[in-house]
Write a protein that holds these residues in place. Structure first.
Motif, PDB file in Angstrom:
ATOM      1  N   GLY A  15     115.875  56.137 168.398  1.00  0.00           N
ATOM      2  CA  GLY A  15     116.004  54.700 168.556  1.00  0.00           C
ATOM      3  C   GLY A  15     117.358  54.176 168.140  1.00  0.00           C
ATOM      4  N   LEU A  16     117.461  52.853 168.157  1.00  0.00           N
ATOM      5  CA  LEU A  16     118.706  52.166 167.843  1.00  0.00           C
ATOM      6  C   LEU A  16     118.467  51.137 166.746  1.00  0.00           C
ATOM      7  CD1 LEU A  16     120.026  51.407 171.454  1.00  0.00           C
ATOM      8  CD2 LEU A  16     120.806  53.228 169.940  1.00  0.00           C
ATOM      9  N   ARG A  17     119.525  50.814 166.066  1.00  0.00           N
ATOM     10  CA  ARG A  17     119.512  49.749 165.064  1.00  0.00           C
ATOM     11  C   ARG A  17     120.517  48.698 165.522  1.00  0.00           C
ATOM     12  NH1 ARG A  17     122.548  50.185 160.335  1.00  0.00           N
ATOM     13  NH2 ARG A  17     122.678  52.418 160.788  1.00  0.00           N
ATOM     14  N   LEU A  18     119.993  47.511 165.880  1.00  0.00           N
ATOM     15  CA  LEU A  18     120.856  46.430 166.352  1.00  0.00           C
ATOM     16  C   LEU A  18     121.294  45.555 165.191  1.00  0.00           C
ATOM     17  CD1 LEU A  18     119.692  47.303 169.113  1.00  0.00           C
ATOM     18  CD2 LEU A  18     119.695  44.890 169.757  1.00  0.00           C
ATOM     19  N   LEU A  19     122.568  45.221 165.197  1.00  0.00           N
ATOM     20  CA  LEU A  19     123.125  44.308 164.198  1.00  0.00           C
ATOM     21  C   LEU A  19     123.233  42.927 164.837  1.00  0.00           C
ATOM     22  CD1 LEU A  19     125.971  46.573 162.760  1.00  0.00           C
ATOM     23  CD2 LEU A  19     123.541  46.496 162.141  1.00  0.00           C
ATOM     24  N   VAL A  20     122.564  41.970 164.229  1.00  0.00           N
ATOM     25  CA  VAL A  20     122.484  40.618 164.785  1.00  0.00           C
ATOM     26  C   VAL A  20     123.077  39.634 163.795  1.00  0.00           C
ATOM     27  CG1 VAL A  20     120.946  38.813 165.635  1.00  0.00           C
ATOM     28  CG2 VAL A  20     120.408  41.227 166.079  1.00  0.00           C
TER      29      VAL A  20
END
Length: 381
Positions: free
Chosen positions: A139-144
């Motif tokens: 998976g991915l880790r999104l930075l918002v």
């Protein structure tokens, strides 16, 4: 920095591509969030990219968004007047389109309608701006980026619908820019005859080529958009001021003639937007897929931007949903790539043909740069 719960998919960007991708994913039963920071409606607020071809109708029907998505106050297009390749003005009628007349949209309203449809289907709205995605295997880790700091979102799949900046895909792909085209534009509010204004009823779009680029004007539900398309290094500095922009518009043969008396007092400050064609290579990879302008962005002369955003958003959402359901990613993403490559090939061909039709100023920089097709430049960040 706080860790948020994991979603099946996160869609970055709430324009047409992002909203439709989220809609498709939500209807597939996936837990999906839309990360977006939509502009608050305000007097004079507008978004360029207002033309929707009638070829969008079948897709909107398939998505269950017809006819509400294009209902009033959006305007039906009544055709186009063009001065291109000749000083004469000639008409292009909607009857020449096999699908009939299209629409001139209030883009802020249209985009909000699509987001609301996605939310109604179960997509969770999250305010903020996606700035990056980190491989978090799996998976991915999104930075918002949000008002009070940065938030992290985990997801199995991410859809990058952040426009030409391709915030999530830019570290995973190359952005190939066609040129450096920019749009300088203003919105002139519609005049109200009841309070002494002059009614603006000319709904045909006007396109006019000039030595340093081209102009267009069109009527939308929120007012008349007037735009000049040129390259930033040759743009007249006076275009940056309201009076300078208005004087340049009035100096044209046909665009100025469409401005009413009410348009000439107190014009708003011109806004500048990127308008160059661009494509991403590749369009997708493990755990991510780009849609809309993040994948393929077009010169506004094509009038295909919103249509392509809708189609690519629907296809991207379906591709991510299939992969989440266990389909092998490679053939799914290959099919998506073939679809966008076909659109891009047609666009490149039609773009070259359109600019080749204007032969009056071949020695001037704007037109010289759009002569024989050249290899697009990669955008580095």
């Amino acid at each position: 920095m706080t860790r948020h719960e994991v979603y099946d998919a996160v869609v970055a960007g709430g324009g047409p591509a992002g909203a439709v991708a989220a809609l498709v994913l939500a209807r597939a039963g996936r837990r999906v969030a839309i990360v977006d920071d939509p502009p608050a409606p305000a007097g004079g607020a507008h978004k360029v990219g207002e033309s929707l071809p009638s070829a969008a109708a079948p897709l909107l029907r398939d998505l269950g968004l017809w006819p509400d998505g294009t209902a009033a106050p959006h305007l039906r297009s009544t055709g186009m007047y063009v001065s291109w390749g000749s000083p004469a003005l000639y008409e292009r009628s909607p009857v020449q389109d096999p699908y009939g007349a299209g629409w001139q949209l209030d883009r802020l309203r249209f985009d909000a309608f699509l987001r609301e449809a996605a939310h109604a289907a179960g997509a969770e709205p999250l305010r903020g701006q996606a700035v990056d995605a980190v491989d978090d295997g799996p998976g991915l880790r999104l930075l918002v980026r949000q008002e009070h700091g940065t938030r992290e979102l985990g997801c199995a799949w991410a859809v990058d619908a952040t426009g030409r900046r391709a915030a999530l895909a830019r570290r995973r792909a190359v952005r190939r820019r066609q040129d450096r085209l920019v749009a300088v534009h203003v919105l002139l509010p519609r005049q109200d005859p009841a309070v002494g204004g002059q009614s603006d009823r000319e709904a045909r779009t006007v396109v006019e080529a000039v030595p340093g680029g081209w102009w267009y004007t069109t009527l939308t539900p929120v007012g008349r958009i007037v735009a000049h398309l040129t390259d930033p290094d040759i743009a007249d500095p006076r275009l940056r001021t309201p009076d300078g922009f208005l004087r340049a518009a009035l100096h044209t043969r046909y665009i100025g003639a469409r401005l009413t008396a009410g348009d000439l007092s107190g014009p708003p400050a011109p806004r500048w937007s990127a308008a160059h064609g661009m494509r991403l290579a590749p369009y997708a990879g493990p755990g991510w897929i780009a849609a809309g302008d993040a994948a393929l962005a077009f010169d506004p002369l094509s009038s295909q931007g919103i249509l392509t955003a809708l189609h690519s958003g629907a296809r991207a959402g379906l591709a991510a949903a299939l992969c989440l359901a266990g389909a092998p990613p490679r053939p799914v993403l290959a099919s998506y790539t073939d679809f966008l490559d076909g659109i891009d090939a047609a666009y490149v061909r039609h773009h070259a043909e359109a600019y080749a039709a204007e032969t009056r100023w071949p020695e001037l920089p704007f037109w010289q740069r759009r002569g024989p097709v050249r290899e697009p430049a990669d955008v580095h960040t």
